[in-house]
Design a protein around this motif. Structure first.
Motif, short mmCIF file in Angstrom:
data_model
loop_
_atom_site.label_atom_id
_atom_site.label_comp_id
_atom_site.label_asym_id
_atom_site.label_seq_id
_atom_site.Cartn_x
_atom_site.Cartn_y
_atom_site.Cartn_z
N ASN A 82 0.86 -1.18 0.00
CA ASN A 82 0.00 0.00 0.00
C ASN A 82 0.90 1.23 0.00
O ASN A 82 0.93 2.01 0.96
CB ASN A 82 -0.95 -0.02 1.19
CG ASN A 82 -2.02 1.08 1.08
OD1 ASN A 82 -1.94 1.94 0.19
ND2 ASN A 82 -3.00 1.04 1.96
N LEU A 84 2.11 4.66 -1.81
CA LEU A 84 1.73 5.74 -2.71
C LEU A 84 3.00 6.49 -3.13
O LEU A 84 3.69 7.07 -2.28
CB LEU A 84 0.75 6.69 -2.00
CG LEU A 84 0.49 8.06 -2.66
CD1 LEU A 84 0.10 7.93 -4.13
CD2 LEU A 84 -0.59 8.81 -1.88
N ALA A 101 3.18 -2.02 -9.70
CA ALA A 101 1.72 -2.10 -9.64
C ALA A 101 1.24 -3.54 -9.84
O ALA A 101 0.23 -3.96 -9.27
CB ALA A 101 1.10 -1.18 -10.69
N ALA A 106 -1.16 -2.92 -3.51
CA ALA A 106 -1.63 -1.56 -3.82
C ALA A 106 -0.45 -0.62 -3.98
O ALA A 106 0.00 0.03 -3.03
CB ALA A 106 -2.56 -1.06 -2.71
N GLN A 108 0.42 2.77 -5.73
CA GLN A 108 -0.41 3.85 -6.23
C GLN A 108 0.44 4.99 -6.77
O GLN A 108 1.48 5.31 -6.22
CB GLN A 108 -1.29 4.37 -5.08
CG GLN A 108 -2.20 3.26 -4.55
CD GLN A 108 -2.62 3.51 -3.12
OE1 GLN A 108 -3.29 4.49 -2.83
NE2 GLN A 108 -2.21 2.64 -2.23
N ARG A 130 -5.56 -2.72 -12.23
CA ARG A 130 -5.83 -1.35 -12.66
C ARG A 130 -4.80 -0.41 -12.04
O ARG A 130 -4.32 -0.66 -10.93
CB ARG A 130 -7.23 -0.91 -12.18
CG ARG A 130 -8.35 -1.70 -12.79
CD ARG A 130 -9.70 -1.15 -12.40
NE ARG A 130 -9.90 -1.14 -10.94
CZ ARG A 130 -10.92 -0.53 -10.34
NH1 ARG A 130 -11.83 0.13 -11.06
NH2 ARG A 130 -11.05 -0.57 -9.04
N TRP A 131 -4.50 0.66 -12.73
CA TRP A 131 -3.69 1.72 -12.13
C TRP A 131 -4.51 2.38 -11.02
O TRP A 131 -5.66 2.78 -11.25
CB TRP A 131 -3.33 2.78 -13.16
CG TRP A 131 -2.27 2.38 -14.15
CD1 TRP A 131 -2.45 2.05 -15.46
CD2 TRP A 131 -0.86 2.30 -13.89
NE1 TRP A 131 -1.24 1.76 -16.04
CE2 TRP A 131 -0.23 1.91 -15.11
CE3 TRP A 131 -0.05 2.52 -12.78
CZ2 TRP A 131 1.13 1.74 -15.23
CZ3 TRP A 131 1.32 2.35 -12.90
CH2 TRP A 131 1.91 1.96 -14.11
N LEU A 132 -3.92 2.48 -9.86
CA LEU A 132 -4.56 3.15 -8.72
C LEU A 132 -3.99 4.57 -8.67
O LEU A 132 -2.80 4.75 -8.40
CB LEU A 132 -4.26 2.41 -7.42
CG LEU A 132 -4.67 0.94 -7.43
CD1 LEU A 132 -4.23 0.25 -6.13
CD2 LEU A 132 -6.17 0.77 -7.66
N TRP A 134 -3.99 8.63 -7.61
CA TRP A 134 -4.37 9.80 -6.82
C TRP A 134 -4.21 11.03 -7.70
O TRP A 134 -3.29 11.12 -8.51
CB TRP A 134 -3.47 9.95 -5.59
CG TRP A 134 -3.66 8.88 -4.56
CD1 TRP A 134 -3.31 7.57 -4.67
CD2 TRP A 134 -4.27 9.02 -3.28
NE1 TRP A 134 -3.65 6.88 -3.51
CE2 TRP A 134 -4.23 7.76 -2.64
CE3 TRP A 134 -4.82 10.11 -2.59
CZ2 TRP A 134 -4.74 7.55 -1.36
CZ3 TRP A 134 -5.31 9.90 -1.31
CH2 TRP A 134 -5.28 8.63 -0.71
N ALA A 169 -8.27 3.51 -11.87
CA ALA A 169 -9.23 3.85 -10.81
C ALA A 169 -8.77 5.11 -10.08
O ALA A 169 -7.57 5.31 -9.86
CB ALA A 169 -9.33 2.70 -9.81
N ALA A 171 -8.11 6.71 -6.88
CA ALA A 171 -7.90 6.24 -5.50
C ALA A 171 -8.15 7.34 -4.49
O ALA A 171 -8.51 7.07 -3.34
CB ALA A 171 -6.48 5.70 -5.35
N CYS A 214 -14.94 9.14 -5.26
CA CYS A 214 -13.54 9.31 -4.85
C CYS A 214 -13.41 8.81 -3.41
O CYS A 214 -13.91 9.45 -2.48
CB CYS A 214 -13.14 10.78 -4.95
SG CYS A 214 -11.44 11.08 -4.43
#
Lengths: 374, 374
Positions: A82, A84, A101, A106, A108, A130-132, A134, A169, A171, A214
């Motif tokens: 997870n 980012l 990815a 996760a 991101q 899927r691309w996560l 932000w 998506a 995120a 969102c």
């Protein structure tokens, strides 16, 4: 080889971390966020170590922010997930982002342009991943991100969320309130925190009204997260980073007290120069960075226990120390004696050191190896 | 993995070295010193790589200066010898100095105090080896060293040379004319070079008159050694370092021309922000250092080929670029496009990079790994 020995024996300059203070800083932030119902997604950029990430995540190794791909690779290899990568998607690193990815639960990325979204869509992930993504908002900091009032912000969020939902998506939305670093004291910090939060909440409202789902919103900076405003509880998460170490900049801004600064650079006296009323110490900009320049009444750093001393000049491996006033008592600082420098900017000072010596009450308990590069 | 590929493919930020320019800089300095009858003992602190040392010694790997014990260990392990650790003897590193002194043909240390000499004498070398000791003079630079006019300078030199000749030998006198960095143009540089040289020659005369044998005298700084005065030929050696790379500081001081700067930081455009007439690039202070602050009309660096651009702000991983005047033509700088930053201070910028990409006309021919730490 250093574990179990006293920090006073370390070769200098040495970057030392007080484990108890760092742990307390990490726990306090977790508690503060918990009390607000906010997830804490700590930023790794200050320390760039697995051990620091462990402390900041309360041991979960889940939910972090990184500023470089090198950090992303490093933390992923160290069992973190997870993650980012909160940097405007660098097109030269797209393939490595795709690999992460595919491999992590996760990983991101962050975008603030249609071009970046187009890059992601050209590099479609395999196996149903899927691309996560932000979306970065600029809520007054003036660095990366779309202004939340800019109509293109809504358009981009809609495109991320809806253009190709099987590939990409939305995120969350992300803002860095780095403008808190211009503050002096808690009221000013909270004014920036409030303005940033209000902007984020307004934009979340805009998204809801437009039918764009969102799931998350994140703001951060150590000053704002050290003195959160109540409205921040209406966001989903925050992402401060410096707070694990703190530094004189944070003290000056008003994030913390001097006792919260967990790091020092140990240095030794290597010369006496009575003709110019100065000591030389073995820490120059190579061990401290130049970030304190012009920021402190005590020069480039604060010499712990000696507020009457000034670190007035730095070359690569030398620091010049002189008294703020009067004649230096050289007898108090014999050649070889140890001084502890409290740095102005922990991120910048840590970046100069290939190893951190972590201690408990002056005994080395661990060495941490930060990742470098990009 | 990068050798053979174009530098334009490198992940950014990337520190790149033009091998032909670096080689030419190294050869020119060797030739210049040869013409003056001076030995060149190049300083390794700028690049801290075996390959750079190879170029600067003309392949001999003999006769270098280092600023840290980590460099001393690294170059010794890489086959270098005749290494002068030109730093006021750090008492915490005495044992490691002794080990190097026993192992190498000529590992040399530097002192500027009786205390340091006493430390050496307390740690006598075995097997008939002697400490090879340079004495540091301060000829106007105002950092380490005894002033050449100070009676204690003669006393210390005599003590090094004569107190225990079976344990300690006076290898030479050493001065760093770092005050050339305050100069603007060749006449000012040469005035400092002359003053430093005159001071050294006077002190050598004082030593002779006092019956103290001193086989060597060394001055250095890239500005003074780039524009030597004739009297420097009466010394035995010089020890510049930065000249292999050069940088905008050297151009500003007057050491070299822009075409002599061998290094760049490659960076890519990661954001367009028309509302504030700025680009973001992926090089912040983590890839450049803060050393350009306030030094250049173009901000923290010069964007090669774009003297109309200014690098106005740096955070850890972001640089803000804007035009000196007028409205930026964003179409000329698409997201992902490459810019080359010419750094203000090559030593400081190199220190931020774990690898240097060395190229010939844009094709990577080698990667160099610098040593770090102390």
């Amino acid at each position: 080889m250093w574990v179990g020995r006293r920090v006073a024996e370390l070769p200098t300059p040495a970057f030392v971390v007080d484990e108890a203070v760092a742990r307390r800083n990490a726990e306090r932030m977790l508690q503060r966020c918990g009390a607000l119902g906010l997830r804490l997604r700590p930023h790794m950029k200050t320390h760039k170590t697995l051990e620091g990430g462990e402390l900041m995540t309360g041991g979960t190794r889940r939910g972090i922010v990184v500023s470089t791909l090198a950090e992303a690779r490093f933390f992923a290899a160290g069992g973190f997930d997870n993650i980012l990568y909160a940097y405007p998607l660098p097109f030269d690193k797209l393939e490595e982002c795709a690999a992460l990815a595919q491999r992590l639960e996760a990983f991101q990325v962050l975008v603030d342009s249609r071009d970046a979204l187009a890059q992601l869509r050209r590099r479609r992930l395999a196996h149903g991943a899927r691309w996560l993504v932000w979306m970065k908002l600029d809520c007054g900091n003036g660095r990366a991100g779309l202004r939340h009032t800019d109509p293109s912000a809504l358009e981009l969020a809609r495109a991320i969320a809806q253009e190709a939902p099987e590939e990409v998506a939305l995120a969350g939305i992300y803002a860095h309130c780095g403008n808190t670093y211009g503050c002096s004291g808690v009221p000013e910090i909270q004014a920036v925190a409030q303005a940033t939060t209000t902007a984020m909440l307004e934009f979340m409202g805009t998204l809801r009204a437009a039918g764009v789902a969102c799931p998350a919103s994140s703001v951060g900076s150590t000053p704002s997260c050290s003195h959160p405003v109540a409205d921040m509880g209406r966001l989903t998460e925050v992402h401060p980073g410096n707070y694990i170490f703190c530094d004189l900049q944070q003290v000056t801004v008003g994030s913390c007290q001097l006792g919260d600064v967990a790091v020092r650079v140990l240095t030794r006296v290597v010369g006496h120069y009575p003709q110019r009323n100065q000591l030389l110490v073995d820490c120059g900009w190579a061990g401290l960075s130049l970030h304190g320049l012009g920021q402190l009444p005590t020069g480039y750093a604060l010499v712990e226990g000696h507020p009457d001393l000034k670190l007035v000049a730095l070359t690569q491996e030398h620091g010049h120390v002189e008294p703020a006033a009067g004649v230096l008592d050289f007898g108090k600082f014999p050649l070889g004696s140890l001084l502890a420098l409290i740095p102005y900017h922990a991120c910048a000072t840590a970046a100069m050191h290939p190893v951190y010596y972590v201690h408990a009450e002056g005994t080395v308990v661990a060495t941490w190896q930060p990742v470098r590069g990009w």
